[in-house]
Design a protein around this motif. Structure first.
Motif, PDB file in Angstrom:
ATOM      1  N   LEU A  36      24.778   7.545 -23.147  1.00 56.28           N
ATOM      2  CA  LEU A  36      24.665   8.728 -23.979  1.00 56.28           C
ATOM      3  C   LEU A  36      23.755   8.580 -25.140  1.00 56.28           C
ATOM      4  N   VAL A  40      20.218  10.488 -25.814  1.00 56.04           N
ATOM      5  CA  VAL A  40      20.155  11.340 -27.029  1.00 56.04           C
ATOM      6  C   VAL A  40      19.100  11.038 -27.977  1.00 56.04           C
ATOM      7  N   ARG A  50       8.897  14.342 -23.787  1.00 47.79           N
ATOM      8  CA  ARG A  50      10.148  13.468 -23.826  1.00 47.79           C
ATOM      9  C   ARG A  50       9.738  12.412 -22.789  1.00 47.79           C
TER      10      ARG A  50
END
Length: 56
Positions: A36, A40, A50
């Motif tokens: 996670l 992020v 991205r």
């Protein structure tokens, strides 16, 4: 005497399995948190999109 030894052996095996499963849950939790955070905190690619933070 033999049934007592079998019960004790079964108890030791179940305790060991329970401890191993609990340890695996902690490992899974750490991996989830790392995933996670990486998801992020990933950077941007050169093209403005991205980028992938993993290699697969």
């Amino acid at each position: 005497m033999v049934p007592l030894l079998l019960v004790l052996l079964l108890a030791v095996l179940l305790f060991g399995a329970g401890f191993a499963l609990k340890a695996l849950w902690w490992v899974a939790l750490v991996v989830l948190v790392v995933w996670l955070v990486g998801f992020v905190a990933r950077g941007t690619a050169a093209g403005g999109g991205r980028s992938r933070w993993y290699r697969w």
